[in-house]
Each structure stands twice: as C-alpha cells, then as structure tokens.
Design a protein around this motif. Structure first.
Motif, PDB file in Angstrom:
ATOM      1  N   LYS A  77     -38.428  97.554  12.647  1.00 31.11           N
ATOM      2  CA  LYS A  77     -37.235  97.934  13.073  1.00 31.11           C
ATOM      3  C   LYS A  77     -37.327  99.554  12.957  1.00 31.11           C
ATOM      4  CE  LYS A  77     -34.681  93.675  12.525  1.00 31.11           C
ATOM      5  NZ  LYS A  77     -33.444  93.177  12.045  1.00 31.11           N
ATOM      6  N   LEU A  78     -37.803  99.970  11.846  1.00 31.99           N
ATOM      7  CA  LEU A  78     -37.950 101.593  11.817  1.00 31.99           C
ATOM      8  C   LEU A  78     -39.314 102.108  12.227  1.00 31.99           C
ATOM      9  CD1 LEU A  78     -36.322 102.200   8.375  1.00 31.99           C
ATOM     10  CD2 LEU A  78     -35.567 103.174  10.454  1.00 31.99           C
ATOM     11  N   LEU A  79     -40.174 101.509  12.069  1.00 38.54           N
ATOM     12  CA  LEU A  79     -41.610 102.008  12.596  1.00 38.54           C
ATOM     13  C   LEU A  79     -41.864 102.167  14.137  1.00 38.54           C
ATOM     14  CD1 LEU A  79     -44.284  99.931  10.068  1.00 38.54           C
ATOM     15  CD2 LEU A  79     -44.060 102.444  10.146  1.00 38.54           C
ATOM     16  N   ILE A  80     -41.304 101.208  14.711  1.00 35.57           N
ATOM     17  CA  ILE A  80     -41.318 101.464  16.281  1.00 35.57           C
ATOM     18  C   ILE A  80     -40.454 102.581  16.788  1.00 35.57           C
ATOM     19  CG2 ILE A  80     -40.805 100.425  18.413  1.00 35.57           C
ATOM     20  CD1 ILE A  80     -41.881  97.659  17.244  1.00 35.57           C
ATOM     21  N   PRO A  81     -39.230 102.847  16.310  1.00 39.19           N
ATOM     22  CA  PRO A  81     -38.547 104.022  16.724  1.00 39.19           C
ATOM     23  C   PRO A  81     -39.246 105.196  16.107  1.00 39.19           C
ATOM     24  CG  PRO A  81     -37.042 102.353  15.939  1.00 39.19           C
ATOM     25  CD  PRO A  81     -38.335 102.002  15.573  1.00 39.19           C
ATOM     26  N   LEU A  82     -39.735 105.149  14.957  1.00 38.91           N
ATOM     27  CA  LEU A  82     -40.295 106.465  14.390  1.00 38.91           C
ATOM     28  C   LEU A  82     -41.552 106.677  15.231  1.00 38.91           C
ATOM     29  CD1 LEU A  82     -40.602 108.501  12.104  1.00 38.91           C
ATOM     30  CD2 LEU A  82     -41.769 106.695  10.643  1.00 38.91           C
ATOM     31  N   GLY A  83     -42.328 105.825  15.730  1.00 38.76           N
ATOM     32  CA  GLY A  83     -43.474 105.979  16.566  1.00 38.76           C
ATOM     33  C   GLY A  83     -43.231 106.622  17.918  1.00 38.76           C
ATOM     34  N   LEU A  84     -42.023 106.083  18.397  1.00 40.11           N
ATOM     35  CA  LEU A  84     -41.560 106.642  19.682  1.00 40.11           C
ATOM     36  C   LEU A  84     -40.843 108.024  19.394  1.00 40.11           C
ATOM     37  CD1 LEU A  84     -40.945 105.707  22.859  1.00 40.11           C
ATOM     38  CD2 LEU A  84     -38.683 104.894  21.941  1.00 40.11           C
ATOM     39  N   ILE A  85     -40.134 108.154  18.675  1.00 35.28           N
ATOM     40  CA  ILE A  85     -39.310 109.587  18.611  1.00 35.28           C
ATOM     41  C   ILE A  85     -40.324 110.667  17.928  1.00 35.28           C
ATOM     42  CG2 ILE A  85     -37.489 110.564  17.489  1.00 35.28           C
ATOM     43  CD1 ILE A  85     -35.835 107.994  18.030  1.00 35.28           C
ATOM     44  N   GLY A  86     -40.715 110.174  16.420  1.00 33.13           N
ATOM     45  CA  GLY A  86     -41.208 111.070  15.595  1.00 33.13           C
ATOM     46  C   GLY A  86     -42.909 111.563  16.335  1.00 33.13           C
ATOM     47  N   THR A  87     -43.441 110.693  17.061  1.00 30.59           N
ATOM     48  CA  THR A  87     -44.792 110.968  17.587  1.00 30.59           C
ATOM     49  C   THR A  87     -44.879 111.230  18.810  1.00 30.59           C
ATOM     50  OG1 THR A  87     -45.598 109.537  15.623  1.00 30.59           O
ATOM     51  CG2 THR A  87     -47.224 109.987  17.402  1.00 30.59           C
ATOM     52  N   LEU A  88     -44.645 110.224  19.631  1.00 29.76           N
ATOM     53  CA  LEU A  88     -44.721 110.189  21.281  1.00 29.76           C
ATOM     54  C   LEU A  88     -43.850 111.252  21.887  1.00 29.76           C
ATOM     55  CD1 LEU A  88     -46.077 109.224  24.058  1.00 29.76           C
ATOM     56  CD2 LEU A  88     -44.054 107.570  23.942  1.00 29.76           C
ATOM     57  N   ALA A  89     -42.550 111.181  21.726  1.00 24.67           N
ATOM     58  CA  ALA A  89     -41.486 112.353  22.080  1.00 24.67           C
ATOM     59  C   ALA A  89     -41.858 113.679  21.582  1.00 24.67           C
ATOM     60  CB  ALA A  89     -39.992 111.773  21.839  1.00 24.67           C
ATOM     61  N   ASN A  90     -42.005 113.812  20.009  1.00 23.06           N
ATOM     62  CA  ASN A  90     -42.180 114.930  19.396  1.00 23.06           C
ATOM     63  C   ASN A  90     -43.506 115.827  19.968  1.00 23.06           C
ATOM     64  OD1 ASN A  90     -43.716 116.276  16.882  1.00 23.06           O
ATOM     65  ND2 ASN A  90     -41.520 116.941  16.892  1.00 23.06           N
ATOM     66  N   GLN A  91     -44.381 115.139  19.862  1.00 24.21           N
ATOM     67  CA  GLN A  91     -46.055 115.833  20.363  1.00 24.21           C
ATOM     68  C   GLN A  91     -45.771 116.025  21.687  1.00 24.21           C
ATOM     69  OE1 GLN A  91     -48.783 116.074  17.897  1.00 24.21           O
ATOM     70  NE2 GLN A  91     -46.980 116.139  16.945  1.00 24.21           N
ATOM     71  N   THR A  92     -45.197 115.325  22.528  1.00 17.81           N
ATOM     72  CA  THR A  92     -45.433 115.474  24.142  1.00 17.81           C
ATOM     73  C   THR A  92     -44.648 116.574  24.548  1.00 17.81           C
ATOM     74  OG1 THR A  92     -45.747 113.126  24.747  1.00 17.81           O
ATOM     75  CG2 THR A  92     -44.974 114.509  26.518  1.00 17.81           C
ATOM     76  N   ALA A  93     -43.323 116.886  23.792  1.00 22.03           N
ATOM     77  CA  ALA A  93     -42.483 117.833  24.044  1.00 22.03           C
ATOM     78  C   ALA A  93     -42.905 119.358  23.326  1.00 22.03           C
ATOM     79  CB  ALA A  93     -41.045 117.579  23.442  1.00 22.03           C
ATOM     80  N   PHE A  94     -43.555 118.976  22.128  1.00 21.10           N
ATOM     81  CA  PHE A  94     -44.428 120.311  21.668  1.00 21.10           C
ATOM     82  C   PHE A  94     -45.258 120.847  22.287  1.00 21.10           C
ATOM     83  CE2 PHE A  94     -47.274 122.316  18.719  1.00 21.10           C
ATOM     84  CZ  PHE A  94     -46.458 123.430  18.145  1.00 21.10           C
ATOM     85  N   PHE A  95     -46.252 120.034  22.808  1.00 20.88           N
ATOM     86  CA  PHE A  95     -47.553 120.661  23.270  1.00 20.88           C
ATOM     87  C   PHE A  95     -47.266 121.158  24.940  1.00 20.88           C
ATOM     88  CE2 PHE A  95     -49.892 118.500  20.043  1.00 20.88           C
ATOM     89  CZ  PHE A  95     -50.546 119.594  19.384  1.00 20.88           C
ATOM     90  N   THR A  96     -46.379 120.283  25.529  1.00 23.27           N
ATOM     91  CA  THR A  96     -46.016 120.784  26.741  1.00 23.27           C
ATOM     92  C   THR A  96     -45.348 122.037  26.949  1.00 23.27           C
ATOM     93  OG1 THR A  96     -45.797 118.528  27.399  1.00 23.27           O
ATOM     94  CG2 THR A  96     -44.896 120.101  28.831  1.00 23.27           C
ATOM     95  N   GLY A  97     -44.226 122.101  25.871  1.00 21.58           N
ATOM     96  CA  GLY A  97     -43.576 123.363  25.756  1.00 21.58           C
ATOM     97  C   GLY A  97     -44.415 124.756  25.128  1.00 21.58           C
ATOM     98  N   MET A  98     -45.484 124.158  24.626  1.00 20.07           N
ATOM     99  CA  MET A  98     -46.470 125.348  24.258  1.00 20.07           C
ATOM    100  C   MET A  98     -47.401 126.101  25.184  1.00 20.07           C
ATOM    101  SD  MET A  98     -45.986 126.107  20.931  1.00 20.07           S
ATOM    102  CE  MET A  98     -47.267 127.334  20.827  1.00 20.07           C
ATOM    103  N   LYS A  99     -47.150 125.558  26.232  1.00 17.48           N
ATOM    104  CA  LYS A  99     -47.921 125.885  27.633  1.00 17.48           C
ATOM    105  C   LYS A  99     -47.104 127.197  28.043  1.00 17.48           C
ATOM    106  CE  LYS A  99     -50.033 123.588  30.775  1.00 17.48           C
ATOM    107  NZ  LYS A  99     -51.428 123.645  30.200  1.00 17.48           N
ATOM    108  N   THR A 100     -46.072 127.239  27.900  1.00 13.32           N
ATOM    109  CA  THR A 100     -45.126 128.595  28.259  1.00 13.32           C
ATOM    110  C   THR A 100     -44.408 129.243  27.234  1.00 13.32           C
ATOM    111  OG1 THR A 100     -43.377 127.209  28.658  1.00 13.32           O
ATOM    112  CG2 THR A 100     -44.925 127.311  30.679  1.00 13.32           C
ATOM    113  N   VAL A 101     -44.501 128.787  25.855  1.00 16.11           N
ATOM    114  CA  VAL A 101     -43.515 129.532  24.928  1.00 16.11           C
ATOM    115  C   VAL A 101     -44.587 130.002  23.836  1.00 16.11           C
ATOM    116  CG1 VAL A 101     -42.114 129.136  23.150  1.00 16.11           C
ATOM    117  CG2 VAL A 101     -41.639 127.905  25.161  1.00 16.11           C
ATOM    118  N   ASP A 102     -44.496 131.217  23.543  1.00 15.45           N
ATOM    119  CA  ASP A 102     -45.248 131.941  22.522  1.00 15.45           C
ATOM    120  C   ASP A 102     -45.247 131.295  21.272  1.00 15.45           C
ATOM    121  OD1 ASP A 102     -43.763 134.027  20.931  1.00 15.45           O
ATOM    122  OD2 ASP A 102     -42.787 134.000  22.848  1.00 15.45           O
ATOM    123  N   GLY A 103     -45.934 131.346  20.176  1.00 16.10           N
ATOM    124  CA  GLY A 103     -45.915 130.815  19.085  1.00 16.10           C
ATOM    125  C   GLY A 103     -44.611 131.077  18.153  1.00 16.10           C
ATOM    126  N   THR A 104     -44.396 132.497  18.226  1.00 18.48           N
ATOM    127  CA  THR A 104     -43.299 133.029  17.301  1.00 18.48           C
ATOM    128  C   THR A 104     -42.053 132.358  18.033  1.00 18.48           C
ATOM    129  OG1 THR A 104     -43.394 135.248  18.676  1.00 18.48           O
ATOM    130  CG2 THR A 104     -44.345 135.008  16.731  1.00 18.48           C
TER     131      THR A 104
END
Length: 305
Positions: free
Chosen positions: A66-93
C-alpha cells in the motif's frame, strides 16, 4: 552517531548536486523518459545483484504494498519523468533553486503526516539556507516561470512526498528492502510508460560515452546514494535529512564551473557560505553559543498541529 549520518548525507548531496549538470548533458543525447528508464533499469540490477550476493531477503506483507506502489508511482515515475523533461529547457542552477524548496516542503509534510516537531533551530536553519540559495542562483538574474520550471517544481514536490513515504515505510521494513522494492516497481512503471510515449529505437543513436555516463550516474547517484539516503532518514528523521538538500545549488554551481566553465560570482560564493551555515544551524553542528536563541525548544516551544 549523528555526525556519521551527516557526513553520509553530505556525500549523497555532492553526487545529487552533480546530477543537475550530468542530467542537462544526458537529455541532449536521450529522450527524457527513455533516459529515466535506462538509469532505473541499471539501478534495479545493481540492487538485485546486491541481494543475491549478500543472500539477504525480505518478505513483504500486503500492508507494505500500500506504500510501495504509491512510492513507485510518485517517487519514481512522476519524479523522474518531470525532472528529466524539465531539464531539457531549464539550466542546472535554476533547477537546483527550485529543487531546494524540497527541505521546507519536507519539513511541513513531516510535521503534518509524521508528527515530527518543527523546532526553532530547524526553522531558522531552513530560512538561512533558502536565502543562501537565492544568492547562489537568483541574484542579478531575471526570473520568469516557464513550463520547464513547473515540471521541475513537480519533481521537487514528488521528491519531498517520497521522503515522507519512505520514512513511514522504513518503520516497518529495513531501508535496503524499501529502496530495492520501490526502485524495481518504479522502474517497471517507467519502462511501460516510456515504450508507449517515446520510440525505443531512439536509444540506438546515443554515443557510447553517453551510455557510460548514464549507467555510472544511475549506479552511483540512484543506487548507492539512494540506499544511503533512505538508511539515514531512518536514523535522524525526514525533516533534518531534508535540510541537506539545500547544499545542492552550491554543488551544482561548483561542478558546472569545473566541467562546463560556468562563471562563479561573489554573490554566489556568499550565498554558498550562507547555505552551509543554515545547514549547520538546523543540524546542530554549530557550537552552543547563542543557546538562548538557537537551542532545542522545550515542549511548549514546539509547533504542534
């Protein structure tokens, strides 16, 4: 011993701060979701290999899922997708500035959901560190909100939420098992999502050095550092651990200067000192002078819900 935990968290932040620079390099060679899927795949293999070599295993109960599935969905899938997609147009600093909101967000979430006290020392340290972050990446620069910034903000929010969920999960299972299972579940979700959204054949065009960098950063930053981070959250608490995230802009600035030649200004240097000072205040690494102002509060001084 808290000092050992602080040193290990600092090591994690050094590599995670470097991730802003390496991420900006890698998203020019891979599409964001495929890059995330590749890194998570090698991280999962690393964690599974460790289990096989150490012959350690842990049986999960239904309540853990009940915690692992939301953790994978929010902490991994949503987090990684948003981060790397955002990094295409946003500088590191700039990305590091937005991600530096994670400590304050985590402290608030830990206060609301984990009933961790919001002490005066932690609050003062967080404010000082955020002021330092602004000096590092905000002084003298025009600021406007872009879609990429919103994506990095989502990455920050999901990361803070994952810290809270991981803290709750490690109350029931050991930190390594929590890291391994949540990573594998998130990896499976990421692979499925990536194959539907992006052409898999695109990865064949990436140069060999990009593959090496993607694999190395996955093993070190997501594998080793993720394991250390989750273990130390259990030792010192989610809110105190999250304060160390304020060091990321300083590291991103330093690595950007060394690898990319990004100029460093005096406001950035002053802000970096303020960041470090704020972390020391929040984590009680400063001497006990000014005890009447920065000491741990009594029960009456704690902010309770």
């Amino acid at each position: 011993m808290k000092l050992k935990s602080y040193l290990l968290l600092t090591v994690c932040i050094f590599f995670w701060g470097s991730n802003f620079v390496f991420g900006a390099i890698l998203v020019k060679q891979f599409s964001p979701m495929l890059l995330s899927a590749i890194r998570l795949s090698f991280t999962s293999l690393f964690l599974i290999g460790y289990v096989l070599l150490s012959r350690s295993s842990f049986r999960l109960h239904l309540s853990d899922w009940k915690l692992l599935i939301p953790l994978g969905l929010i902490g991994t899938l949503a987090n990684q997708t948003a981060f790397f997609t955002g990094m295409k147009t946003v500088d590191g600093t700039t990305a590091s500035l937005i991600m530096s909101l994670a400590p304050i967000t985590t402290v608030i979430l830990a206060w609301l959901f984990l009933r961790e006290p919001l002490t005066k020392r932690v609050a003062v340290g967080a404010v000082l560190a955020v002021l330092g972050v602004y000096c590092v990446v905000g002084v003298g620069k025009p600021f406007r909100i872009t879609p990429g910034m919103w994506l990095i903000f989502i990455a920050m929010l999901t990361f803070a939420a994952s810290i809270i969920m991981m803290r709750r999960l490690t109350e029931r299972i050991n930190p390594f098992s929590a890291t391994m299972y949540s990573t594998i579940i998130g990896c499976a979700m990421q692979i499925i999502a990536a194959t539907f959204v992006e052409p898999v054949s695109a990865i064949s065009h990436a140069p060999l050095w990009a593959w090496f960098l993607a694999i190395a950063t996955a093993l070190l930053m997501q594998g080793v550092c993720g394991l250390l981070w989750n273990r130390e959250i259990k030792e010192i608490g989610a809110s105190q651990a999250a304060i160390f995230l304020n060091l990321q802009p300083f590291v991103a600035m330093l690595v950007g200067f060394v690898l990319l030649g990004t100029p460093v200004t005096w406001p950035q240097i002053g802000g970096s000192v303020l960041i470090i000072f704020g972390v020391m205040v929040a984590t009680e690494l400063l001497p006990r002078r000014g005890e009447h102002f920065l000491a741990k509060p009594s029960g009456e001084e704690k902010i309770s819900s």
